[in-house]
Design a protein around this motif. Structure first.
Motif, short mmCIF file in Angstrom:
data_model
loop_
_atom_site.label_atom_id
_atom_site.label_comp_id
_atom_site.label_asym_id
_atom_site.label_seq_id
_atom_site.Cartn_x
_atom_site.Cartn_y
_atom_site.Cartn_z
N THR A 112 0.84 -1.20 0.00
CA THR A 112 0.00 0.00 0.00
C THR A 112 0.87 1.25 0.00
N ALA A 113 1.94 1.23 0.80
CA ALA A 113 2.86 2.37 0.84
C ALA A 113 3.54 2.53 -0.53
N ALA A 114 3.90 1.44 -1.15
CA ALA A 114 4.50 1.50 -2.48
C ALA A 114 3.53 2.10 -3.49
N ASP A 115 2.28 1.72 -3.40
CA ASP A 115 1.26 2.27 -4.29
C ASP A 115 1.11 3.78 -4.09
N ARG A 116 1.14 4.22 -2.84
CA ARG A 116 1.07 5.67 -2.56
C ARG A 116 2.26 6.40 -3.19
N GLU A 117 3.44 5.80 -3.07
CA GLU A 117 4.63 6.42 -3.64
C GLU A 117 4.54 6.48 -5.17
N LEU A 118 4.02 5.43 -5.77
CA LEU A 118 3.84 5.45 -7.22
C LEU A 118 2.84 6.52 -7.64
N SER A 119 1.77 6.65 -6.87
CA SER A 119 0.77 7.66 -7.19
C SER A 119 1.35 9.07 -7.07
N ALA A 120 2.34 9.23 -6.20
CA ALA A 120 2.99 10.52 -6.02
C ALA A 120 4.18 10.67 -6.99
N VAL A 130 8.46 -2.18 -2.02
CA VAL A 130 8.18 -3.47 -2.68
C VAL A 130 9.30 -4.46 -2.39
N GLU A 131 10.53 -4.01 -2.43
CA GLU A 131 11.64 -4.93 -2.15
C GLU A 131 11.61 -5.39 -0.70
N ALA A 132 11.23 -4.51 0.21
CA ALA A 132 11.09 -4.91 1.62
C ALA A 132 9.98 -5.95 1.75
N ALA A 133 8.88 -5.75 1.04
CA ALA A 133 7.79 -6.73 1.06
C ALA A 133 8.28 -8.07 0.53
N GLY A 134 9.13 -8.03 -0.49
CA GLY A 134 9.68 -9.26 -1.05
C GLY A 134 10.58 -10.00 -0.07
N THR A 135 11.28 -9.27 0.79
CA THR A 135 12.12 -9.95 1.78
C THR A 135 11.28 -10.55 2.90
N VAL A 136 10.10 -9.99 3.13
CA VAL A 136 9.21 -10.52 4.17
C VAL A 136 8.50 -11.78 3.65
N ASN A 137 8.02 -11.71 2.40
CA ASN A 137 7.33 -12.86 1.79
C ASN A 137 7.55 -12.80 0.28
N SER A 138 8.50 -13.57 -0.18
CA SER A 138 8.89 -13.50 -1.59
C SER A 138 7.80 -13.99 -2.54
N SER A 139 6.82 -14.70 -2.02
CA SER A 139 5.76 -15.20 -2.91
C SER A 139 4.43 -14.48 -2.66
N ASP A 144 4.82 -9.06 -8.08
CA ASP A 144 5.22 -8.95 -9.49
C ASP A 144 4.50 -7.79 -10.18
N PHE A 145 3.23 -7.63 -9.88
CA PHE A 145 2.46 -6.54 -10.47
C PHE A 145 3.05 -5.19 -10.04
N ALA A 146 3.36 -5.06 -8.76
CA ALA A 146 3.93 -3.80 -8.26
C ALA A 146 5.29 -3.54 -8.89
N ARG A 147 6.09 -4.57 -9.05
CA ARG A 147 7.41 -4.40 -9.68
C ARG A 147 7.26 -3.94 -11.13
N ARG A 148 6.31 -4.51 -11.86
CA ARG A 148 6.08 -4.10 -13.25
C ARG A 148 5.64 -2.63 -13.31
#
Length: 177
Positions: A112-120, A130-139, A144-148
């Motif tokens: 959600t925070a990543a989405d806010r940053e993208l919107s800004a 997003v990378e922090a989220a990936g380290t918490v749960n890589s699956s 993948d959608f957020a990374r794209r």
């Protein structure tokens, strides 16, 4: 009978009475062994239960710390943030349902925070979340959608920067007739 009924103290008292009456009774050694085994099992069960309860209390405290940091928005900053507290919770009880729930809540908050940053229009900041989220749960679903989306935003930013650096073509000057 007291031993079979789980009344170990009564069984011990009865065995002592038998020992006083008939110290050479052949069943006394067996009874004392059985009583001691059952008491040891009870003590072990109590110790295991106490260790389990202590571990559960640690897990609850660690998960609560994660939830507090999420509520405050301290996902990656300061040093005492939700991700670091999640790591602590995971080390105490990684497979525990409370920890898995905290993991899912943390990943959702990070995305959600990543989405806010993208919107800004801040894709670099979004990538950190997003990378922090990936380290918490890589699956985790949505990674993948957020990374794209971030990659597309960075490409778009680069294209705009490049377009700003390329000088506009000079207007054509008409040749004198």
């Amino acid at each position: 009978q007291a031993l079979l009924a789980g009344q170990f103290e009564q069984a011990r008292v009865t065995a002592e009475l038998v020992r006083l009456i008939d110290p050479e009774n052949s069943r006394l050694a067996f009874l004392y062994t059985q009583i001691e085994r059952e008491l040891a099992r009870l003590n072990a069960d109590a110790s295991q239960r106490q260790a389990f309860e202590s571990r559960q209390a640690q897990i609850r405290a660690a998960v609560e710390a994660v939830e507090q940091r999420i509520a405050r928005g301290a996902l990656l900053e300061p040093a005492d943030n939700a991700v670091s507290r999640f790591r602590e919770a995971q080390s105490v009880g990684g497979g525990d349902p409370l920890v898995r729930g905290a993991r899912d809540a943390l990943v959702a908050a990070l995305l959600t925070a990543a989405d806010r940053e993208l919107s800004a229009d801040r894709p670099t900041a979004a990538r950190r979340f997003v990378e922090a989220a990936g380290t918490v749960n890589s699956s985790a679903p949505g990674l993948d959608f957020a990374r794209r989306r971030i990659d597309e935003a960075l490409i778009q930013q680069a294209a705009l920067s490049t377009a700003a650096l390329v000088p506009a073509p000079a207007p054509a000057v008409a040749a004198p007739p």
